[in-house]
Motif scaffolding. Structure first.
Motif, PDB file in Angstrom:
ATOM      1  N   ASN A 162       0.870  -1.167   0.000  1.00  0.00           N
ATOM      2  CA  ASN A 162       0.000   0.000   0.000  1.00  0.00           C
ATOM      3  C   ASN A 162       0.910   1.220   0.000  1.00  0.00           C
ATOM      4  OD1 ASN A 162      -2.258   1.679   0.127  1.00  0.00           O
ATOM      5  ND2 ASN A 162      -3.275   0.413   1.654  1.00  0.00           N
ATOM      6  N   PHE A 163       0.377   2.399   0.238  1.00  0.00           N
ATOM      7  CA  PHE A 163       1.241   3.570   0.244  1.00  0.00           C
ATOM      8  C   PHE A 163       1.293   4.174   1.645  1.00  0.00           C
ATOM      9  CE2 PHE A 163      -2.870   5.577  -0.404  1.00  0.00           C
ATOM     10  CZ  PHE A 163      -2.779   6.729   0.370  1.00  0.00           C
ATOM     11  N   THR A 164       2.381   4.883   1.906  1.00  0.00           N
ATOM     12  CA  THR A 164       2.547   5.640   3.134  1.00  0.00           C
ATOM     13  C   THR A 164       3.127   6.993   2.762  1.00  0.00           C
ATOM     14  OG1 THR A 164       4.785   4.808   3.556  1.00  0.00           O
ATOM     15  CG2 THR A 164       2.983   3.586   4.564  1.00  0.00           C
ATOM     16  N   THR A 200       4.893  -5.058  -4.361  1.00  0.00           N
ATOM     17  CA  THR A 200       5.186  -3.943  -5.263  1.00  0.00           C
ATOM     18  C   THR A 200       3.908  -3.544  -5.997  1.00  0.00           C
ATOM     19  OG1 THR A 200       7.388  -4.884  -5.556  1.00  0.00           O
ATOM     20  CG2 THR A 200       6.762  -3.130  -7.054  1.00  0.00           C
ATOM     21  N   LEU A 201       3.112  -2.691  -5.357  1.00  0.00           N
ATOM     22  CA  LEU A 201       1.848  -2.257  -5.941  1.00  0.00           C
ATOM     23  C   LEU A 201       1.802  -0.728  -5.985  1.00  0.00           C
ATOM     24  CD1 LEU A 201      -0.512  -4.737  -4.069  1.00  0.00           C
ATOM     25  CD2 LEU A 201       0.363  -4.941  -6.405  1.00  0.00           C
ATOM     26  N   PRO A 202       2.225  -0.128  -7.092  1.00  0.00           N
ATOM     27  CA  PRO A 202       2.259   1.331  -7.169  1.00  0.00           C
ATOM     28  C   PRO A 202       0.893   1.990  -7.348  1.00  0.00           C
ATOM     29  CG  PRO A 202       3.017   0.394  -9.231  1.00  0.00           C
ATOM     30  CD  PRO A 202       2.814  -0.759  -8.271  1.00  0.00           C
ATOM     31  N   ALA A 203      -0.118   1.260  -7.792  1.00  0.00           N
ATOM     32  CA  ALA A 203      -1.411   1.869  -8.111  1.00  0.00           C
ATOM     33  C   ALA A 203      -2.012   2.673  -6.961  1.00  0.00           C
ATOM     34  CB  ALA A 203      -2.392   0.815  -8.625  1.00  0.00           C
ATOM     35  N   PRO A 204      -2.048   2.172  -5.715  1.00  0.00           N
ATOM     36  CA  PRO A 204      -2.638   2.981  -4.644  1.00  0.00           C
ATOM     37  C   PRO A 204      -1.931   4.331  -4.443  1.00  0.00           C
ATOM     38  CG  PRO A 204      -2.533   0.694  -3.948  1.00  0.00           C
ATOM     39  CD  PRO A 204      -1.759   0.802  -5.231  1.00  0.00           C
ATOM     40  N   ALA A 205      -0.619   4.370  -4.596  1.00  0.00           N
ATOM     41  CA  ALA A 205       0.108   5.640  -4.456  1.00  0.00           C
ATOM     42  C   ALA A 205      -0.253   6.586  -5.591  1.00  0.00           C
ATOM     43  CB  ALA A 205       1.613   5.400  -4.415  1.00  0.00           C
TER      44      ALA A 205
END
Length: 158
Positions: free
Chosen positions: A43-45, A77-82
């Protein structure tokens, strides 16, 4: 800035190189520039002290840089949420620097196409660290948005 902190960034000096690249870029910003930092893995932070857009003044840069030094790689490695978070910012970013080892899902380019707003061009510069990067997809991301692709050579360290 959207920076990869997934577990794959622990290979070699990838994370150190990405941190160095991010900090170098932040330090080059004119003091009137606005910036936003997102880290992603599963996820993103965000840096803990970030509360909306940051202005590139020395005190703000020093605070964010200290927080960047403390990031730890973990997760997938999931860039979509960011990227989704970046597309929700107000105002929208003009430019995104996407720092990653390039080991991203093959479907990401299609996800990005659907996220990009109509009527507002957002340039994405794709910066890859390490030899495992999906270079074709990274170049496609840059081309789709009018950005540039850059590969960072890790053979001499960060």
């Amino acid at each position: 800035y959207i920076m990869d902190i997934s577990a794959s960034m622990l290979q070699g000096t990838r994370l150190d190189a990405a941190v160095t690249e991010l900090i170098s870029s932040l330090r080059k910003l004119p003091n009137f520039s606005q910036f936003y930092v997102l880290f992603y893995s599963t996820n993103f932070t965000e840096p803990p002290s970030q509360n909306g857009w940051n202005t590139a003044r020395r005190s703000t840069l020093n605070r964010i840089i200290n927080e960047v030094h403390r990031v730890q790689a973990h997760g997938g490695t999931l860039p979509a949420p960011a990227f989704e978070k970046a597309m929700e910012l107000s105002p929208l970013p003009d430019v995104i620097f996407f720092l990653t080892d390039g080991q991203i899902p093959k479907t990401f380019i299609d996800e990005l196409r659907t996220m990009l707003p109509s009527g507002k061009r957002i340039v994405v510069h794709a910066v890859a660290f390490g030899s495992g990067a999906d270079i074709d997809q990274m170049k496609e991301i840059a081309k789709l948005t009018g950005g540039q692709y850059k590969s960072v050579d890790l053979s001499s360290g960060p």
